[in-house]
Design a protein around this motif. Structure first.
Motif, mmCIF file in Angstrom:
data_model
loop_
_atom_site.group_PDB
_atom_site.id
_atom_site.type_symbol
_atom_site.label_atom_id
_atom_site.label_comp_id
_atom_site.label_asym_id
_atom_site.label_seq_id
_atom_site.Cartn_x
_atom_site.Cartn_y
_atom_site.Cartn_z
ATOM 1 N N VAL A 2 -6.725 40.515 50.657
ATOM 2 C CA VAL A 2 -5.845 41.235 49.724
ATOM 3 C C VAL A 2 -6.029 42.584 49.772
ATOM 4 C CG1 VAL A 2 -5.659 41.513 47.013
ATOM 5 C CG2 VAL A 2 -6.580 39.073 48.048
ATOM 6 N N GLN A 3 -4.839 43.039 49.386
ATOM 7 C CA GLN A 3 -4.603 44.925 49.509
ATOM 8 C C GLN A 3 -4.384 45.068 48.128
ATOM 9 O OE1 GLN A 3 -2.311 45.602 52.921
ATOM 10 N NE2 GLN A 3 -3.933 45.756 54.167
ATOM 11 N N LEU A 4 -4.888 46.295 47.810
ATOM 12 C CA LEU A 4 -4.651 47.070 46.565
ATOM 13 C C LEU A 4 -4.053 48.313 47.067
ATOM 14 C CD1 LEU A 4 -7.929 45.848 44.703
ATOM 15 C CD2 LEU A 4 -5.728 44.899 44.614
ATOM 16 N N VAL A 5 -3.081 48.827 46.231
ATOM 17 C CA VAL A 5 -2.760 50.026 46.568
ATOM 18 C C VAL A 5 -2.335 50.997 45.102
ATOM 19 C CG1 VAL A 5 -0.616 51.449 47.060
ATOM 20 C CG2 VAL A 5 -1.231 49.457 48.471
ATOM 21 N N GLU A 6 -2.983 51.756 44.966
ATOM 22 C CA GLU A 6 -3.154 52.729 43.688
ATOM 23 C C GLU A 6 -2.032 53.608 43.848
ATOM 24 O OE1 GLU A 6 -7.237 51.771 45.030
ATOM 25 O OE2 GLU A 6 -5.530 52.515 45.923
ATOM 26 N N ALA A 91 -10.590 63.243 38.758
ATOM 27 C CA ALA A 91 -11.332 62.444 39.908
ATOM 28 C C ALA A 91 -10.069 61.622 40.821
ATOM 29 C CB ALA A 91 -12.175 61.458 39.095
ATOM 30 N N VAL A 92 -10.542 60.940 41.626
ATOM 31 C CA VAL A 92 -9.733 60.053 42.404
ATOM 32 C C VAL A 92 -9.934 58.646 41.833
ATOM 33 C CG1 VAL A 92 -9.214 58.796 44.512
ATOM 34 C CG2 VAL A 92 -9.782 61.355 44.429
ATOM 35 N N TYR A 93 -9.020 58.018 41.533
ATOM 36 C CA TYR A 93 -9.124 56.916 40.600
ATOM 37 C C TYR A 93 -8.922 55.711 41.775
ATOM 38 C CZ TYR A 93 -9.505 59.102 36.195
ATOM 39 O OH TYR A 93 -10.097 59.814 35.181
ATOM 40 N N TYR A 94 -9.625 54.516 41.726
ATOM 41 C CA TYR A 94 -9.492 53.414 42.519
ATOM 42 C C TYR A 94 -9.423 51.945 41.815
ATOM 43 C CZ TYR A 94 -11.497 56.768 45.891
ATOM 44 O OH TYR A 94 -11.610 57.817 46.686
ATOM 45 N N CYS A 95 -8.838 51.106 42.128
ATOM 46 C CA CYS A 95 -9.050 49.915 41.464
ATOM 47 C C CYS A 95 -9.584 48.786 42.531
ATOM 48 C CB CYS A 95 -7.673 49.136 41.057
ATOM 49 S SG CYS A 95 -6.489 48.930 42.485
ATOM 50 N N ASN A 96 -10.214 47.771 42.231
ATOM 51 C CA ASN A 96 -10.807 46.787 42.974
ATOM 52 C C ASN A 96 -10.984 45.673 42.135
ATOM 53 O OD1 ASN A 96 -12.399 45.612 45.102
ATOM 54 N ND2 ASN A 96 -12.950 47.760 45.556
ATOM 55 N N LEU A 97 -11.278 44.510 43.053
ATOM 56 C CA LEU A 97 -11.334 43.317 42.504
ATOM 57 C C LEU A 97 -13.091 43.198 42.259
ATOM 58 C CD1 LEU A 97 -10.172 39.835 43.838
ATOM 59 C CD2 LEU A 97 -12.458 40.143 43.298
ATOM 60 N N LEU A 105 -13.853 44.365 47.461
ATOM 61 C CA LEU A 105 -13.018 44.525 48.424
ATOM 62 C C LEU A 105 -13.213 45.946 49.138
ATOM 63 C CD1 LEU A 105 -9.562 43.309 46.926
ATOM 64 C CD2 LEU A 105 -10.937 42.111 48.432
ATOM 65 N N GLY A 106 -12.752 46.420 50.229
ATOM 66 C CA GLY A 106 -12.716 47.810 50.701
ATOM 67 C C GLY A 106 -11.866 48.611 50.051
ATOM 68 N N TRP A 107 -12.303 49.757 49.791
ATOM 69 C CA TRP A 107 -11.696 50.999 49.074
ATOM 70 C C TRP A 107 -10.578 51.425 49.647
ATOM 71 C CZ3 TRP A 107 -13.278 51.026 44.349
ATOM 72 C CH2 TRP A 107 -14.683 50.772 43.967
ATOM 73 N N GLY A 108 -9.247 51.611 48.868
ATOM 74 C CA GLY A 108 -8.280 52.049 49.130
ATOM 75 C C GLY A 108 -8.209 53.540 49.206
ATOM 76 N N GLN A 109 -7.010 54.183 49.073
ATOM 77 C CA GLN A 109 -7.025 55.572 49.088
ATOM 78 C C GLN A 109 -7.073 56.232 47.825
ATOM 79 O OE1 GLN A 109 -3.431 57.057 51.356
ATOM 80 N NE2 GLN A 109 -4.537 56.748 53.038
ATOM 81 N N GLY A 110 -6.783 55.281 46.801
ATOM 82 C CA GLY A 110 -6.999 55.985 45.472
ATOM 83 C C GLY A 110 -5.976 56.763 45.076
ATOM 84 N N THR A 111 -5.730 57.364 44.004
ATOM 85 C CA THR A 111 -4.677 58.130 43.561
ATOM 86 C C THR A 111 -5.479 59.329 42.808
ATOM 87 O OG1 THR A 111 -2.830 58.362 42.151
ATOM 88 C CG2 THR A 111 -4.402 56.740 41.306
ATOM 89 N N GLN A 112 -5.152 60.688 42.745
ATOM 90 C CA GLN A 112 -5.881 61.664 42.484
ATOM 91 C C GLN A 112 -5.054 62.133 41.138
ATOM 92 O OE1 GLN A 112 -8.044 63.963 43.788
ATOM 93 N NE2 GLN A 112 -8.110 64.799 41.819
#
Length: 117
Positions: A2-6, A91-97, A105-112
């Motif tokens: 699964v991939q997550l994109v913020e 901050a940089v915000y990330y989502c995860n399962l 899951l591995g961390w995505g790039q996040g959103t600043q």
């Protein structure tokens, strides 16, 4: 995998609002707990909100009453509505399962998110 994109971050004035989105590559949100994390410069990543598959939400004390996490299962997207933003929300915000309370899951790039007066 699964991939997550913020997305949805940006520059906002103190007291303003933003809505972050986390798009999942598959129909998983109805089965798992999803969380939003953030990492400010020089600090450790912290969990700010999570939502279970049954819709139960929990928030860090620092954002309680200002942030709202929600899920749109039809769009495979998790949202974080952020109101009354403060400088310390920058901050940089990330989502995860989450599984067992831990990100899986591995961390995505996040959103600043940058909050400035």
């Amino acid at each position: 995998q699964v991939q997550l994109v913020e997305s949805g971050g940006g520059l906002v004035q103190t007291g303003g609002s933003l809505r972050l989105s986390c798009a999942a590559s598959g129909s998983i949100l109805s089965r798992y707990t999803m969380g939003w994390y953030r990492q400010a410069r020089g600090k450790e990543r912290e969990l700010v909100a999570h939502i279970t598959s049954s819709g139960i939400t929990n928030y860090a004390d620092s954002v309680k009453g200002r942030f709202t996490i929600s899920v749109d299962n039809a769009k495979n997207t998790v949202y974080l509505q952020m109101n009354s933003l403060k400088d310390e929300d920058t901050a940089v915000y990330y989502c995860n399962l989450l599984s067992g309370g831990w990100p899986t899951l591995g961390w995505g790039q996040g959103t600043q998110v940058t909050v400035s007066s």
